[in-house]
Design an enzyme around this catalytic site. Structure first.
Site, PDB file in Angstrom:
ATOM      1  CE  LYS A 132     -11.271  -8.828 -10.563  1.00 23.20           C
ATOM      2  NZ  LYS A 132     -10.555  -9.161  -9.654  1.00 23.20           N
ATOM      3  NE  ARG A 133     -21.204  -7.152  -5.660  1.00 25.02           N
ATOM      4  CZ  ARG A 133     -22.369  -7.551  -4.296  1.00 25.02           C
ATOM      5  NH1 ARG A 133     -22.381  -6.585  -3.870  1.00 25.02           N
ATOM      6  NH2 ARG A 133     -23.625  -7.973  -4.585  1.00 25.02           N
TER       7      ARG A 133
END
Ligand code: GLU
Length: 460
Positions: free
Chosen positions: A238-239
């Site tokens: 996600k990051r």
């Protein structure tokens, strides 16, 4: 032969960039060959499928510019069609009823594992001649021997011995078809000639080919594209950008930039980086797909977005930017935004940042916050210059950028000043920031009355 591709998302979440890229490849290939691009919602998992996700996926498709042909297909509305196909497989001896419980099947798998074999259902019900009944599933009867081969558009030749394949379930105890069953029936009914999808499905393909053969259907061409990796070449997190298309939209990306970026993550044409949609349609024929996974590069996406931002015609860019300004709480017209864009378009890398930089123009003079760095220029000398300039600007016959620029330079020259004695205090007064466009452009954009109001306020 007419080329027909399809995209078949499950509405269990928003459209992610991996799915978005697959959809783009399918769309491009259909458009390249003047064929059809079909869209199918795979919503047979009633617990996890949600209408809001279908809506979100459709919205993201539209935002990316991926129009589809024909009616949208929902698997949940085609259960009768799947059951009819399963009945045919039962009648032709390609499938059979099975009453083994999940525990029994698990025990069979454990036995196979202990023998060092592939964990599989052992075929216990193959010849028991069972008929329909509660708690029973329908299984495919895998041929005793043979090899399933296909020439993958991305991976090249793939072969699997049927001994590797299980008598897979086609119809569950609740009467629902399994994924492989429904997909084969749908792809056949929709006339799909090329199945392009993520390579998490590559192990399903030999099973699906068995089903095509059992049903007497033509087998389409398959292409399995590798997943997108993170910048660290690990699973995309996600990051690092494993996000939904809708999140990129909310961040202020230009859709064409995301399309261009995603296409290049897995396909190439020499070392060309920037492609118009028309060029992509012309060049993308389903070849040159990379078999090695590509790594997501946020900086490159940013660079591409800045490129598209600078090359979007101003009225169009204003239409895209205005909603972002409104989201920040300013009721602005598209025209008002368009007037300001030339000053900022070279500086911004996304629509959200662009919108943010315009807010100082829509903030009333009394509410304008002057940032700390900008306060420095408003020292005694700076404020004195502002008082003098206020008078000169008020008397300027024509309040245009050129006239203001000339006035300021004449003033600096006559008084033997340096420009930095007037530019920075003016900018601080006008927009409350230490950096930004030329002060004459800022004033021309604000207009005389508003500019003078801001200068008066800062001089005091
Ligand atoms: N519904 C499947 C998924 O979202 C895609 C199946 C396919 O493309 O065959 O992963």
């Amino acid at each position: 032969m007419k080329v027909v591709t399809r995209f078949a998302p499950s509405p269990t979440g928003h459209l992610h960039i991996g799915g978005g890229r697959t959809a783009i490849f399918c769309w491009l290939m259909a458009r390249h060959y003047g064929g059809e691009f079909r869209l199918r919602i795979e919503d047979t998992d009633a617990l996890r499928s949600k209408q809001e996700y279908t809506d979100s996926i459709l919205a993201s498709m539209k935002w990316l510019g991926l129009d589809w042909d024909g009616e949208l297909t929902y698997q949940s509305r085609r259960l009768d069609v799947y059951n009819a196909a399963i009945d045919r497989l039962l009648e032709t001896g390609h499938a059979y009823w099975c009453d083994c419980t999940p525990e029994e099947v698990e025990a069979m798998r454990a036995v196979a594992r202990a023998k060092g074999e592939k964990p599989r259902y052992n075929g216990r019900c193959r010849d028991r001649g069972l008929s329909a009944g509660p708690g029973r599933v329908v299984r495919l009867r895998v041929p005793d021997e043979g090899v399933i081969s296909f020439n993958d558009m991305v991976k090249g030749p793939v072969s699997v011995d049927v001994s590797e394949l299980d008598d897979m379930v086609l119809r569950r105890t609740d009467g629902m078809p399994t994924y492989n069953m429904a997909v084969v029936v749908d792809d056949h009914d929709m006339g799909v000639t090329h199945v392009i999808r993520g390579d998490d499905h590559v192990s399903n393909t030999p099973k699906q080919i068995l089903l095509y053969q059992a049903l007497g259907f033509d087998v389409p061409v398959f292409g399995h594209v590798p997943m997108i990796l993170g910048p660290d070449h690990q699973k995309l997190s996600k990051r690092h950008g494993a996000r939904a298309v809708i999140e990129y939209e909310q961040d202020g990306l230009i859709p064409q930039a995301l399309v261009n970026y995603l296409v290049r993550l897995g396909w190439s044409h020499g070392d060309q980086e920037i492609f118009s949609l028309r060029e992509l349609v012309e060049l993308f024929d389903g070849g040159s797909l990379n078999s090695a996974p590509a790594a997501f590069d946020p900086d490159k996406l940013k660079w591409l977005n800045a490129h598209y931002l600078r090359h979007t015609p101003l009225p169009e860019l204003a239409a895209m930017t205005a909603p972002f300004v409104r989201k920040l709480g300013f009721e602005v017209s598209q025209e008002a935004v368009e007037k300001l864009l030339p000053m900022y378009v070279e500086r911004a890398s996304d629509l959200a940042a662009l919108a943010q930089s315009l807010t100082v123009y829509f903030t009333p003079a009394e509410a304008l916050v002057i940032e700390d760095k900008a306060m420095k220029a408003l020292n005694e000398d700076g404020r004195q210059q502002l008082s003098i300039l206020h008078g000169l600007l008020a008397a300027l016959p024509e309040f245009t950028a050129e006239a203001i620029d000339r006035l300021l330079h004449d003033y600096v020259e006559q008084k033997g000043l340096k420009f930095k004695q007037v530019g920075p205090p003016l900018r601080s007064a006008l927009i409350g920031l230490a950096g930004g466009p030329s002060v004459h452009d800022i004033m021309a954009a604000l207009g005389r009355e508003e500019s003078l109001k801001r200068i008066r306020r800062a001089a005091a």
